[in-house]
Structure formats: structure tokens, C-alpha cells
Design a protein around this motif. Structure first.
Motif, PDB file in Angstrom:
ATOM      1  N   LEU A 126       0.830  -1.209   0.000  1.00  0.00           N
ATOM      2  CA  LEU A 126       0.000   0.000   0.000  1.00  0.00           C
ATOM      3  C   LEU A 126       0.862   1.255   0.000  1.00  0.00           C
ATOM      4  O   LEU A 126       0.629   2.181  -0.784  1.00  0.00           O
ATOM      5  N   ILE A 127       1.888   1.298   0.850  1.00  0.00           N
ATOM      6  CA  ILE A 127       2.756   2.482   0.925  1.00  0.00           C
ATOM      7  C   ILE A 127       3.519   2.667  -0.384  1.00  0.00           C
ATOM      8  O   ILE A 127       3.655   3.789  -0.890  1.00  0.00           O
ATOM      9  N   THR A 128       3.994   1.578  -0.979  1.00  0.00           N
ATOM     10  CA  THR A 128       4.702   1.670  -2.253  1.00  0.00           C
ATOM     11  C   THR A 128       3.772   2.187  -3.349  1.00  0.00           C
ATOM     12  O   THR A 128       4.169   3.021  -4.170  1.00  0.00           O
ATOM     13  N   ALA A 129       2.532   1.727  -3.348  1.00  0.00           N
ATOM     14  CA  ALA A 129       1.559   2.204  -4.332  1.00  0.00           C
ATOM     15  C   ALA A 129       1.283   3.695  -4.137  1.00  0.00           C
ATOM     16  O   ALA A 129       1.204   4.456  -5.111  1.00  0.00           O
ATOM     17  N   MET A 130       1.142   4.128  -2.884  1.00  0.00           N
ATOM     18  CA  MET A 130       0.893   5.544  -2.618  1.00  0.00           C
ATOM     19  C   MET A 130       2.073   6.397  -3.076  1.00  0.00           C
ATOM     20  O   MET A 130       1.882   7.460  -3.667  1.00  0.00           O
ATOM     21  N   ASP A 131       3.287   5.943  -2.801  1.00  0.00           N
ATOM     22  CA  ASP A 131       4.468   6.682  -3.254  1.00  0.00           C
ATOM     23  C   ASP A 131       4.548   6.716  -4.776  1.00  0.00           C
ATOM     24  O   ASP A 131       4.954   7.721  -5.366  1.00  0.00           O
ATOM     25  N   THR A 132       4.138   5.625  -5.430  1.00  0.00           N
ATOM     26  CA  THR A 132       4.202   5.546  -6.887  1.00  0.00           C
ATOM     27  C   THR A 132       3.214   6.508  -7.538  1.00  0.00           C
ATOM     28  O   THR A 132       3.552   7.167  -8.526  1.00  0.00           O
ATOM     29  N   VAL A 133       1.990   6.607  -7.019  1.00  0.00           N
ATOM     30  CA  VAL A 133       1.004   7.493  -7.638  1.00  0.00           C
ATOM     31  C   VAL A 133       1.262   8.965  -7.322  1.00  0.00           C
ATOM     32  O   VAL A 133       0.792   9.835  -8.048  1.00  0.00           O
ATOM     33  N   ARG A 134       2.018   9.243  -6.274  1.00  0.00           N
ATOM     34  CA  ARG A 134       2.277  10.641  -5.896  1.00  0.00           C
ATOM     35  C   ARG A 134       3.380  11.295  -6.726  1.00  0.00           C
ATOM     36  O   ARG A 134       3.279  12.466  -7.069  1.00  0.00           O
ATOM     37  N   SER A 135       4.468  10.563  -7.025  1.00  0.00           N
ATOM     38  CA  SER A 135       5.594  11.194  -7.718  1.00  0.00           C
ATOM     39  C   SER A 135       6.429  10.148  -8.430  1.00  0.00           C
ATOM     40  O   SER A 135       6.252   8.952  -8.240  1.00  0.00           O
ATOM     41  N   TYR A 136       7.361  10.638  -9.257  1.00  0.00           N
ATOM     42  CA  TYR A 136       8.286   9.768  -9.971  1.00  0.00           C
ATOM     43  C   TYR A 136       9.669  10.417  -9.956  1.00  0.00           C
ATOM     44  O   TYR A 136       9.784  11.643  -9.896  1.00  0.00           O
ATOM     45  N   PRO A 137      10.732   9.609  -9.994  1.00  0.00           N
ATOM     46  CA  PRO A 137      12.076  10.200 -10.021  1.00  0.00           C
ATOM     47  C   PRO A 137      12.391  10.741 -11.419  1.00  0.00           C
ATOM     48  O   PRO A 137      12.195  10.054 -12.416  1.00  0.00           O
ATOM     49  N   ALA A 138      12.846  11.970 -11.464  1.00  0.00           N
ATOM     50  CA  ALA A 138      13.201  12.609 -12.733  1.00  0.00           C
ATOM     51  C   ALA A 138      14.599  13.192 -12.611  1.00  0.00           C
ATOM     52  O   ALA A 138      15.000  13.657 -11.546  1.00  0.00           O
ATOM     53  N   VAL A 139      15.335  13.176 -13.704  1.00  0.00           N
ATOM     54  CA  VAL A 139      16.692  13.717 -13.716  1.00  0.00           C
ATOM     55  C   VAL A 139      16.634  15.121 -14.303  1.00  0.00           C
ATOM     56  O   VAL A 139      16.217  15.312 -15.449  1.00  0.00           O
TER      57      VAL A 139
END
Length: 176
Positions: A126-139
Motif C-alpha cells: 500500500l505504501i509503495t503504491a501511494m508513493d508511486t502514484v504521488r511522484s516519480y524520479p526525474a533527472v
């Protein structure tokens, strides 16, 4: 004549030097340790509207369903967007991130998402899913920053008998 020796009643001095040395070392160590033990908190919203209120038909409502069989991404306009089945009980969070980035490019002003969670989902998933839908790593400029996807996360319970759309079609005999 006998002399009686009386012992002088002198109270002994309390030597607290060792204790003070311990405190001098212990206090800064504890203060430094507090900086590294911060509690992270994610604000959540309850999905839905006030009693009697209905959503506008043109309103785009993104729903991500997380069940043990996989992940479904759907919207209110087109229905099901993508089904990401779990492989060997491991959810495809990278695929979810890619689909959400495509949706964000199409609807950049959208910031909310409803995360529908099945009863058999463990806390870490659940926490991983919440982190995934909130943001993504960008360079950006040779450094990794967090790009915004859908930071306003609402949680909702998925029905206990919920199946992936692909599995439900196969079980009902429809052609996939």
C-alpha cells in the motif's frame, strides 16, 4: 583514664564528575540522533462527495485499483485504461508509474487520484503504491528530483470479491 574516640560525623562528598562526563557525551549524541528519526506523513482524503452531490459528467476521475492479482487503472470517461497483472505476487509499480506519467501528460492540471485497495493488500505494498502514484524520479541538471504525478491521494476499500478485469472476462467466457 580512658579516652573515648568519637568518630567525626562528616558527610561524604558526592562525586558526580563521572555522571557529568556521561551527560556531556550523551546529550549531543541524542540530539544528533533526533535529526535522523523524522516521521514522514502523507495526507489522505476520503473519496466521495457531500450527500446528494453528484460529479459532473465531464469530470475526469482517476481510479487505481490495487488487489493481489494486479493493478487496474481506470477513469470515469473511458472506463478501464490499463490492467497490470501481478507476476509471482509482485506488483508492477514501474508499469503503473509509466501509465500515470502518460495520463499526467494528457491532463496536467489533474492532481487527485482514488486508490482503491483490496482487503488482502499488505501495508508495504500500500505504501509503495501511494508513493508511486504521488511522484516519480526525474533527472534534472544531473540530479534526481521528484516529479509530481497525483499528490492528492484518496483511499477507498475495494470489494473483497474484486477480480482483475482480464481475469473476470476469462472466467465469464468472454474473449479477451
Amino acid at each position: 583514664m580512658r579516652r573515648r574516640h568519637r568518630r567525626l560525623s562528616v558527610s561524604p562528598e558526592l562525586d558526580i564528575t563521572a555522571f557529568l562526563n556521561l551527560m556531556i557525551v550523551l546529550v549531543p549524541v541524542l540530539l544528533l540522533g533526533m535529526v535522523f528519526s523524522q516521521v514522514r506523513m502523507i495526507e489522505l482524503n476520503f473519496p466521495g462527495m457531500d450527500a446528494g452531490e453528484t460529479p459532473a459528467p465531464e469530470e475526469f476521475r482517476l481510479v487505481v485499483t490495487l488487489i493481489p492479482e494486479g493493478i487496474e487503472i481506470a477513469d470515469s470517461d473511458r472506463g478501464l485504461i490499463r490492467v497490470l497483472p501481478a507476476e509471482e505476487a509482485v506488483q508492477d509499480f514501474e508499469g503503473l508509474r509509466q501509465v500515470l506519467r502518460q495520463i499526467k501528460n494528457r491532463v496536467p492540471e489533474k492532481t487527485d487520484v482514488v486508490l482503491e485497495v483490496g482487503p488482502d493488500i499488505d501495508y508495504q505494498t500500500l505504501i509503495t503504491a501511494m508513493d508511486t502514484v504521488r511522484s516519480y524520479p526525474a533527472v534534472v541538471a544531473a540530479s534526481v528530483v521528484e516529479g509530481e504525478l497525483f499528490p492528492d491521494v484518496s483511499l477507498k476499500d475495494a470489494p473483497a470479491d474484486r477480480k482483475l478485469a482480464a481475469n473476470a472476462r476469462l472466467e465469464s467466457g468472454e474473449d479477451a
